[in-house]
Design a protein around this motif. Structure first.
Motif, PDB file in Angstrom:
ATOM      1  N   ALA A  60       0.741  -1.257  -0.274  1.00 36.53           N
ATOM      2  CA  ALA A  60      -0.176  -0.242   0.179  1.00 36.53           C
ATOM      3  C   ALA A  60       0.976   1.368  -0.063  1.00 36.53           C
ATOM      4  CB  ALA A  60      -0.981   0.011   1.380  1.00 36.53           C
ATOM      5  N   ALA A  61       0.101   2.466  -0.218  1.00 32.43           N
ATOM      6  CA  ALA A  61       1.131   3.448  -0.725  1.00 32.43           C
ATOM      7  C   ALA A  61       0.631   4.412   0.820  1.00 32.43           C
ATOM      8  CB  ALA A  61       0.270   4.249  -1.207  1.00 32.43           C
ATOM      9  N   PRO A  62       2.072   5.096   1.628  1.00 29.77           N
ATOM     10  CA  PRO A  62       2.335   5.218   2.561  1.00 29.77           C
ATOM     11  C   PRO A  62       0.815   6.347   3.285  1.00 29.77           C
ATOM     12  CG  PRO A  62       4.188   6.392   1.697  1.00 29.77           C
ATOM     13  CD  PRO A  62       2.720   5.581   0.145  1.00 29.77           C
ATOM     14  N   PRO A  63       0.311   5.944   4.308  1.00 25.01           N
ATOM     15  CA  PRO A  63      -0.865   6.513   4.541  1.00 25.01           C
ATOM     16  C   PRO A  63      -1.127   8.044   4.993  1.00 25.01           C
ATOM     17  CG  PRO A  63       0.530   5.899   6.758  1.00 25.01           C
ATOM     18  CD  PRO A  63       1.470   5.435   5.591  1.00 25.01           C
ATOM     19  N   GLY A  64      -1.515   8.994   4.572  1.00 27.11           N
ATOM     20  CA  GLY A  64      -1.796   9.999   4.409  1.00 27.11           C
ATOM     21  C   GLY A  64      -2.862  10.379   6.202  1.00 27.11           C
ATOM     22  N   PRO A  65      -2.594  11.519   6.802  1.00 26.24           N
ATOM     23  CA  PRO A  65      -2.338  12.356   7.911  1.00 26.24           C
ATOM     24  C   PRO A  65      -4.500  11.454   8.238  1.00 26.24           C
ATOM     25  CG  PRO A  65      -2.579  13.789   6.245  1.00 26.24           C
ATOM     26  CD  PRO A  65      -2.760  12.793   5.193  1.00 26.24           C
ATOM     27  N   HIS A  66      -5.195  11.691   7.296  1.00 25.39           N
ATOM     28  CA  HIS A  66      -6.915  11.244   7.832  1.00 25.39           C
ATOM     29  C   HIS A  66      -7.141   9.971   7.019  1.00 25.39           C
ATOM     30  CE1 HIS A  66      -6.787  15.221   8.798  1.00 25.39           C
ATOM     31  NE2 HIS A  66      -5.933  15.524   7.048  1.00 25.39           N
ATOM     32  N   THR A  67      -6.105   8.829   6.429  1.00 31.43           N
ATOM     33  CA  THR A  67      -6.783   7.255   6.590  1.00 31.43           C
ATOM     34  C   THR A  67      -7.133   6.658   7.449  1.00 31.43           C
ATOM     35  OG1 THR A  67      -4.520   6.242   6.335  1.00 31.43           O
ATOM     36  CG2 THR A  67      -4.832   7.307   4.408  1.00 31.43           C
ATOM     37  N   ARG A  68      -8.142   6.415   7.014  1.00 34.84           N
ATOM     38  CA  ARG A  68      -8.783   4.908   7.952  1.00 34.84           C
ATOM     39  C   ARG A  68      -7.604   4.197   8.852  1.00 34.84           C
ATOM     40  NH1 ARG A  68     -14.303   2.479   4.671  1.00 34.84           N
ATOM     41  NH2 ARG A  68     -15.094   4.349   3.825  1.00 34.84           N
ATOM     42  N   PRO A  69      -8.209   3.352  10.631  1.00 33.83           N
ATOM     43  CA  PRO A  69      -7.259   2.695  10.651  1.00 33.83           C
ATOM     44  C   PRO A  69      -7.417   1.218   9.959  1.00 33.83           C
ATOM     45  CG  PRO A  69      -8.528   4.317  12.318  1.00 33.83           C
ATOM     46  CD  PRO A  69      -9.048   4.237  10.770  1.00 33.83           C
ATOM     47  N   ARG A  70      -6.149   0.864  10.497  1.00 36.60           N
ATOM     48  CA  ARG A  70      -5.164  -0.317   9.164  1.00 36.60           C
ATOM     49  C   ARG A  70      -6.148  -1.265  10.844  1.00 36.60           C
ATOM     50  NH1 ARG A  70      -2.526  -0.080   4.732  1.00 36.60           N
ATOM     51  NH2 ARG A  70      -2.155   2.229   4.169  1.00 36.60           N
ATOM     52  N   ALA A  71      -6.930  -2.744   9.740  1.00 35.34           N
ATOM     53  CA  ALA A  71      -6.531  -3.653  10.545  1.00 35.34           C
ATOM     54  C   ALA A  71      -4.637  -4.236  11.348  1.00 35.34           C
ATOM     55  CB  ALA A  71      -7.402  -4.739  10.301  1.00 35.34           C
ATOM     56  N   LEU A  72      -5.758  -5.570  11.894  1.00 32.51           N
ATOM     57  CA  LEU A  72      -4.544  -6.154  12.868  1.00 32.51           C
ATOM     58  C   LEU A  72      -4.175  -7.299  11.110  1.00 32.51           C
ATOM     59  CD1 LEU A  72      -5.312  -6.473  16.711  1.00 32.51           C
ATOM     60  CD2 LEU A  72      -3.070  -5.813  15.685  1.00 32.51           C
ATOM     61  N   PRO A  73      -3.001  -7.306  11.181  1.00 32.34           N
ATOM     62  CA  PRO A  73      -2.366  -8.380  10.751  1.00 32.34           C
ATOM     63  C   PRO A  73      -3.216 -10.005  10.681  1.00 32.34           C
ATOM     64  CG  PRO A  73      -0.814  -8.213  11.797  1.00 32.34           C
ATOM     65  CD  PRO A  73      -1.529  -6.745  12.309  1.00 32.34           C
ATOM     66  N   VAL A  74      -3.771 -10.654   9.605  1.00 32.89           N
ATOM     67  CA  VAL A  74      -4.444 -12.044   9.150  1.00 32.89           C
ATOM     68  C   VAL A  74      -3.226 -12.667   8.777  1.00 32.89           C
ATOM     69  CG1 VAL A  74      -5.848 -13.402   9.192  1.00 32.89           C
ATOM     70  CG2 VAL A  74      -6.719 -11.282  10.443  1.00 32.89           C
ATOM     71  N   PRO A  75      -2.892 -13.853   9.192  1.00 33.09           N
ATOM     72  CA  PRO A  75      -1.947 -15.140   8.086  1.00 33.09           C
ATOM     73  C   PRO A  75      -2.481 -15.284   6.952  1.00 33.09           C
ATOM     74  CG  PRO A  75      -2.778 -15.539   9.992  1.00 33.09           C
ATOM     75  CD  PRO A  75      -3.277 -14.638   9.831  1.00 33.09           C
ATOM     76  N   PRO A  76      -2.206 -15.827   5.600  1.00 37.18           N
ATOM     77  CA  PRO A  76      -2.498 -15.712   4.766  1.00 37.18           C
ATOM     78  C   PRO A  76      -2.884 -17.197   4.645  1.00 37.18           C
ATOM     79  CG  PRO A  76      -0.487 -15.456   3.805  1.00 37.18           C
ATOM     80  CD  PRO A  76      -0.923 -15.188   5.517  1.00 37.18           C
ATOM     81  N   LYS A  77      -4.203 -17.871   4.165  1.00 37.91           N
ATOM     82  CA  LYS A  77      -3.995 -19.175   3.719  1.00 37.91           C
ATOM     83  C   LYS A  77      -3.609 -19.383   2.331  1.00 37.91           C
ATOM     84  CE  LYS A  77      -6.390 -19.869   7.758  1.00 37.91           C
ATOM     85  NZ  LYS A  77      -5.537 -20.365   8.856  1.00 37.91           N
ATOM     86  N   THR A  78      -1.921 -20.152   2.774  1.00 39.07           N
ATOM     87  CA  THR A  78      -1.619 -20.546   1.196  1.00 39.07           C
ATOM     88  C   THR A  78      -0.210 -21.858   1.493  1.00 39.07           C
ATOM     89  OG1 THR A  78       0.120 -19.601  -0.039  1.00 39.07           O
ATOM     90  CG2 THR A  78       0.223 -18.929   1.742  1.00 39.07           C
TER      91      THR A  78
END
Length: 226
Positions: free
Chosen positions: A63-81
């Motif tokens: 993702a691009a660097p977050p701007g000052p008003h971007t939505r909070p990011r969720a905690l990382p979830v491992p992929p099923k691969t």
């Protein structure tokens, strides 16, 4: 650094981190070319995961660097691969990411521990915890509303690992632990920053991908294997 040890009770905490657990050591020592990387002392600068709050740190995914008003990011979830490189790239992105606006340091630590294999004799919990900013540093970063993202450029099996597998293909079948080297770029922003900062990062991870089971993280290796 510690000498090679295959006795779980005799290995020190430092040894267990450097060797990613005695069971993993047994597998990777069989892959002699990779074992040299696991016994090096210390971490390279690109492995350091807790920089000052005013400089680039761990980062998010593609993702691009977050701007000052971007939505909070969720905690990382491992992929099923079942692909160790795909999993390694996702794990590196998760380890290089945080959002101090959205969750606490203990919440991030718990989420990242959830990426680890459930086989306790393989999981290197300490190496993952070390990749997370300390509670003191987190408090400072949170005061600045610091957010980090990561763009993953590529992931591959280190040369020594692939060579060792070619020399002894059966060695992997005991624990199915793969070495994956990932490179990318970290970008962070914080309150009051116009452009933020960025830096290149790379790390080598140990990833377990048993047949018929999704991949899981074993730990972060003590140095980057090319």
């Amino acid at each position: 650094m510690a000498q090679h040890s295959t006795h779980p009770g005799g290995a020190s905490r430092v040894r267990r981190r450097a060797l990613l657990g005695t069971a993993v050591l047994a597998v990777l020592v069989a892959l002699a070319g990779l074992a040299a990387y696991l016994t090096r002392e210390g971490r390279s600068p690109s492995d350091t995961a807790s920089p000052p709050p005013s400089s680039p740190t761990a980062s998010s995914s593609h993702a691009a660097p977050p701007g000052p008003h971007t939505r909070p990011r969720a905690l990382p979830v491992p992929p099923k691969t079942h692909d160790p490189i795909t999993y390694g790239k996702a794990a590196a992105a998760a380890l290089w990411s945080y959002d101090t606006r959205a969750y606490s340091q203990p919440e991030l630590r718990k989420a990242l521990r959830g990426w680890l294999t459930t086989e306790s004799n393989y999981a290197d919990l300490a190496s993952v915890d070390q990749a997370i900013p300390s509670a003191v540093l987190w408090k400072e970063m949170a005061a600045n509303k610091q957010v980090a993202t990561a763009k993953i450029n590529e992931g591959h099996f280190p040369h020594a690992f692939t060579q060792a597998l070619q020399d002894n293909p059966g060695a992997i079948t005991e624990a199915y632990v793969y070495a994956v080297t990932v490179s990318g770029k970290q970008s962070i922003r914080w309150k009051g920053s116009a452009a933020g900062g960025a830096e290149s990062r790379s790390t080598t991870l140990a990833v377990q991908c048993r047949p018929n089971h999704p991949c899981a993280l074993v730990g972060v290796m003590p140095s980057v294997a090319p």
